[in-house]
Each structure stands twice: as structure tokens, then as C-alpha cells.
Design a protein around this motif. Structure first.
Motif, PDB file in Angstrom:
ATOM      1  N   ILE A 151       0.863  -1.185   0.000  1.00 39.28           N
ATOM      2  CA  ILE A 151       0.000   0.000   0.000  1.00 39.28           C
ATOM      3  C   ILE A 151       0.898   1.233   0.000  1.00 39.28           C
ATOM      4  O   ILE A 151       1.648   1.473   0.934  1.00 39.28           O
ATOM      5  N   GLY A 152       0.873   1.984  -1.103  1.00 43.89           N
ATOM      6  CA  GLY A 152       1.687   3.179  -1.223  1.00 43.89           C
ATOM      7  C   GLY A 152       3.145   2.922  -1.498  1.00 43.89           C
ATOM      8  O   GLY A 152       3.976   3.816  -1.309  1.00 43.89           O
ATOM      9  N   SER A 153       3.488   1.749  -1.980  1.00 41.49           N
ATOM     10  CA  SER A 153       4.905   1.471  -2.271  1.00 41.49           C
ATOM     11  C   SER A 153       5.017   0.411  -3.356  1.00 41.49           C
ATOM     12  O   SER A 153       4.098  -0.391  -3.562  1.00 41.49           O
ATOM     13  N   THR A 170       8.091   4.924  -2.689  1.00 44.39           N
ATOM     14  CA  THR A 170       6.988   5.093  -1.747  1.00 44.39           C
ATOM     15  C   THR A 170       6.385   6.468  -1.984  1.00 44.39           C
ATOM     16  O   THR A 170       6.857   7.239  -2.814  1.00 44.39           O
ATOM     17  N   LEU A 171       5.350   6.788  -1.234  1.00 42.30           N
ATOM     18  CA  LEU A 171       4.701   8.089  -1.435  1.00 42.30           C
ATOM     19  C   LEU A 171       5.627   9.243  -1.059  1.00 42.30           C
ATOM     20  O   LEU A 171       5.532  10.331  -1.633  1.00 42.30           O
ATOM     21  N   ILE A 173       0.703  13.889   1.065  1.00 40.01           N
ATOM     22  CA  ILE A 173       0.498  13.569  -0.343  1.00 40.01           C
ATOM     23  C   ILE A 173      -0.957  13.156  -0.579  1.00 40.01           C
ATOM     24  O   ILE A 173      -1.446  12.220   0.056  1.00 40.01           O
ATOM     25  N   THR A 174      -1.615  13.854  -1.492  1.00 39.89           N
ATOM     26  CA  THR A 174      -2.962  13.484  -1.922  1.00 39.89           C
ATOM     27  C   THR A 174      -2.982  13.519  -3.455  1.00 39.89           C
ATOM     28  O   THR A 174      -2.097  14.105  -4.077  1.00 39.89           O
ATOM     29  N   PRO A 175      -4.004  12.910  -4.070  1.00 38.58           N
ATOM     30  CA  PRO A 175      -4.040  12.920  -5.544  1.00 38.58           C
ATOM     31  C   PRO A 175      -4.209  14.312  -6.139  1.00 38.58           C
ATOM     32  O   PRO A 175      -3.962  14.495  -7.327  1.00 38.58           O
ATOM     33  N   ILE A 188      -2.611  17.190  -5.332  1.00 36.91           N
ATOM     34  CA  ILE A 188      -1.516  18.152  -5.186  1.00 36.91           C
ATOM     35  C   ILE A 188      -1.030  18.594  -6.571  1.00 36.91           C
ATOM     36  O   ILE A 188      -1.079  17.825  -7.532  1.00 36.91           O
ATOM     37  N   PRO A 189      -0.562  19.836  -6.687  1.00 39.47           N
ATOM     38  CA  PRO A 189      -0.116  20.319  -8.004  1.00 39.47           C
ATOM     39  C   PRO A 189       1.224  19.735  -8.434  1.00 39.47           C
ATOM     40  O   PRO A 189       1.529  19.659  -9.622  1.00 39.47           O
ATOM     41  N   GLY A 190       2.049  19.353  -7.475  1.00 37.54           N
ATOM     42  CA  GLY A 190       3.358  18.818  -7.809  1.00 37.54           C
ATOM     43  C   GLY A 190       4.085  18.414  -6.534  1.00 37.54           C
ATOM     44  O   GLY A 190       3.561  18.567  -5.416  1.00 37.54           O
ATOM     45  N   GLU A 191       5.290  17.893  -6.702  1.00 35.11           N
ATOM     46  CA  GLU A 191       6.111  17.492  -5.562  1.00 35.11           C
ATOM     47  C   GLU A 191       7.512  18.073  -5.723  1.00 35.11           C
ATOM     48  O   GLU A 191       8.090  18.017  -6.817  1.00 35.11           O
ATOM     49  N   SER A 203       8.375  17.931  -9.653  1.00 31.51           N
ATOM     50  CA  SER A 203       7.747  16.947 -10.517  1.00 31.51           C
ATOM     51  C   SER A 203       6.231  17.082 -10.463  1.00 31.51           C
ATOM     52  O   SER A 203       5.642  17.182  -9.384  1.00 31.51           O
ATOM     53  N   THR A 204       5.597  17.094 -11.626  1.00 30.98           N
ATOM     54  CA  THR A 204       4.139  17.080 -11.716  1.00 30.98           C
ATOM     55  C   THR A 204       3.735  15.926 -12.618  1.00 30.98           C
ATOM     56  O   THR A 204       4.581  15.197 -13.131  1.00 30.98           O
ATOM     57  N   SER A 205       2.421  15.777 -12.827  1.00 28.74           N
ATOM     58  CA  SER A 205       1.978  14.676 -13.685  1.00 28.74           C
ATOM     59  C   SER A 205       2.372  14.914 -15.133  1.00 28.74           C
ATOM     60  O   SER A 205       2.572  13.969 -15.894  1.00 28.74           O
TER      61      SER A 205
END
Lengths: 122, 255
Positions: B77-79, B125-126, B166-168, B170-173, B212-214
Motif C-alpha cells: 500500500i503506497g509502495s 513510496t509516497l 500527499i494526496t491525488p 496536489i499540483p506537484g512534488e 515533478s508534476t503529472s
């Protein structure tokens, strides 16, 4: 992708036949009623493993949303749970869901069906 | 084999290259990776008649075609933990004689066909991810010159600085990254003899930042040497940097 859809349809038919055969064997020879059929589930909670970046959630949601009968899908990253809301007439199987998750490159976990009268876990 | 010595000569050597990387997912396990290097610009100092002149060469670099196949995947889960061997072919599409006054090892292209094999692994991981890779490169002589076979070992660790949750949506990381690269190369060979000042060991540490973004990613990484040994008097590695732009072109298979 067409092969995957055909495969799940075939499995669904096979499962229906087996349920029918079991019902014929154990039920008394009385007319079958609507109440004797299981109530269609309206929601499925599915564990999805391997989603390690928020930007890959879109692909997972799209794959799950492509299952015929699925009305809405949400996914919680921290718990790894996908919530599938189904149309009232939907006949979605566990295999449909697992195949969609595999196609999105992730690993399916347990599936819990929620019906209006309660829920059960496969 | 010559003994490795610590190089002291800078030689004013500079190399600036644009690397294009295209990753195409054939299936969820198999990916094809094409790398191109162009243009490549190199410059070096040369001394003639007591005067130092600046020599430059610019042109197309080589092309690398690789295939990577995931043989082990452990999802939680998350990894996700993945191990994938990789094989590749180096295609001498570059210009190995852009400026004849510059020595062959500093031309934009190698002029050598080559093969490469690697074992890659990643644990994502997340909130952080780690990667490790070992690779071996082998070259076939071309036009009287052969680049030395090379062993590489790379490791990287990326940690999410922002956002803290972290949520789906978010604009980027924003990642802090720390990488390390080690390479050990045999000397190049020219006309059957070792080319002086080539081959040896180089160990770099690379701190950096990655947004990083989608749809895209931008990263800046400094390449700092902590160890370098060259067979004979070779070029000293002073510093380097990577400016990385990623654009996601999602394939029908994944989306």
C-alpha cells in the motif's frame, strides 16, 4: 485490451452457470422468486497495492472507470482503497476489478462489496 | 596496464550536451528507452608554439537504444519495489571527426558500436524513493579507435520536501535528491595501443532539487567529484551539472 474484456465476460458467464447449477441442486422445486437472488451490490471497496505516486492515480481511476457498470471511482492514496460506485443494474465481478487493476500495472488486494442491506468481503 | 595516477591537468576541457530520453511502455513489464545526444559541444585547450589556443567541436552525438524488463515486483500500500534487467545497444550516430585537431575521445561521437547490460532496481513510496543500478558497457573498435569497457554503479535517494501530505490533488512534488555515480573504465585504445590519459575511476556525489508534476518535471543536479584516478595524465574532472526537463507523453497502454 479487447482480449481482457472478452476474458472477463466469459468468466462471468461461467460463474452464473455454476451458481445456477448449485441453486438447482439445493433449492426445493418451488418457483424461484426475485427475493431468492442476491441483492446487487452498489459499491465495492478495493485494496490497490503499488500506487506510490499521486500522479499515477489518474491511470488507475481510468482503468476502473472503464469497467461496464461503474459509475464513479475514487481512490485514497494513504490507505490504498479504491471506492467503486456502481449503477443499480451493474453486474461487476471481482475478476473485472482485478483485471482492471492489473491492466493499470498495479496489484489488487481484497475486495469488499457493500450492498444496501449490509456488506461482505471476498 | 599503467598504474592509476591522480590527474592534475584540467586542460580547459568542457562538454555540454543535450540528452533526449524517450521511454515507451510496451507492456506493464517491458519498456523501450531511446537516448539521443545532440547537439554535443566540446572545447579544450591546446598548446602549439608556446601559445594556448581554444579548440571546439560541435555535432551530433551517439544514440542508445535500450530495453528494460521488470522481472520482480513487490507492491504494498503506497509502495512498489521493482527489479529490472536492461540491455542496450550504443549506435555510433555521432560525429567522431568534427574537429580533427581535437583528440578522438573528446569528439561529439564515439564512432564505436557498443553493448550494455545493467541491473536496475527501485523502491518507491509516497514520500521517498531509492534507486540502485549496476551496468557494464562494452565497445567495438571503429575507425582505429576503441573506447574502454566501463563498469558503472549508481545509487539515488529522493525525498519529498513539499507537500508534507500527499494526496491525488496536489499540483506537484518538490524532491531533495542525492545521488552517487561511480565509473571504472579501461583505457581507450588507438591503433591497438592504450591512449594516454584515458580510462580510470571517477566517483561523483550529486545533490539536487527536483520539481515533478503529472505532466512535466524539472530538476537541477550538481555533479561533484570526490575521487578520480586517470591512467596517465588525463583530464581532471572539476565539476558538472545536470538540468533535466521531463515531459510525460502517456501511452494508451497505461492510460
Amino acid at each position: 485490451m479487447g482480449d481482457a474484456v472478452v476474458g472477463s465476460v466469459t468468466l462471468r458467464i461461467a460463474r452464473s452457470l455454476s451458481i445456477c447449477a448449485l441453486s438447482c441442486a439445493i433449492l426445493p422445486p418451488t418457483p424461484r422468486t426475485v427475493a431468492a437472488q442476491p441483492t446487487p451490490a452498489k459499491e465495492a471497496l478495493v485494496i490497490v497495492k503499488g500506487v506510490a505516486t499521486p500522479f499515477s492515480v489518474f491511470g488507475l481511476l481510468k482503468r476502473l472507470g472503464q469497467i461496464p457498470g461503474v459509475q464513479k471511482v475514487t481512490f485514497d492514496l494513504s490507505s490504498g482503497v479504491a471506492d467503486l460506485r456502481l449503477r443499480p443494474d451493474a453486474r461487476v465481478t471481482d475478476e473485472d476489478i482485478r483485471q482492471a487493476i492489473f491492466n493499470a500495472s498495479y496489484t489488487p488486494g481484497s475486495i469488499r462489496w457493500k450492498a444496501p442491506g449490509g456488506d461482505h468481503e471476498d | 596496464m599503467e598504474n592509476p595516477t591522480l590527474s592534475t591537468a584540467g586542460g580547459g576541457y568542457q562538454n555540454l550536451a543535450t540528452q533526449g530520453v524517450l521511454v515507451y511502455g510496451i507492456t506493464s513489464q517491458l519498456a523501450l528507452i531511446t537516448q539521443t545526444y545532440q547537439p554535443v559541444w566540446t572545447a579544450t585547450d591546446a598548446t602549439a608554439g608556446g601559445k594556448t589556443v581554444r579548440l571546439t567541436a560541435v555535432g551530433a552525438g551517439d544514440t542508445i537504444q535500450e530495453a528494460r524488463y521488470t522481472v520482480y515486483q513487490l507492491d504494498g500500500i503506497g509502495s512498489t519495489l521493482r527489479v529490472a534487467p536492461l540491455i542496450g545497444l550504443a549506435i555510433p550516430t555521432g560525429m567522431d571527426d568534427s574537429n580533427p585537431a581535437i583528440r578522438r575521445s573528446e569528439q561529439p561521437g564515439t564512432g564505436n558500436w557498443g553493448g550494455r547490460a545493467a541491473l536496475t532496481s527501485s523502491w518507491q513510496t509516497l514520500y521517498w524513493n531509492a534507486e540502485a543500478e549496476i551496468e557494464y558497457r562494452d565497445y567495438i573498435p571503429g575507425a582505429g579507435y576503441q573506447f574502454g569497457n566501463t563498469f558503472l554503479a549508481n545509487a539515488a535517494f529522493h525525498y519529498v520536501l513539499w507537500p508534507t501530505r500527499i494526496t491525488p490533488n496536489i499540483p506537484g512534488e518538490l524532491f531533495a535528491s542525492f545521488e552517487t555515480n561511480f565509473s571504472s573504465a579501461r583505457p581507450n585504445r588507438a591503433a591497438g595501443a592504450s591512449a594516454p590519459g584515458t580510462g580510470g575511476q571517477l566517483w561523483l556525489v550529486d545533490p539536487g532539487l527536483d520539481w515533478s508534476t503529472s505532466g512535466y518535471g524539472v530538476a537541477f543536479t550538481a555533479l561533484l567529484p570526490v575521487l578520480q584516478q586517470v591512467y596517465g595524465q588525463g583530464r581532471r574532472y572539476d565539476w558538472g551539472f545536470l538540468f533535466h526537463i521531463r515531459i510525460s507523453l502517456y501511452t494508451p497502454h497505461h492510460w
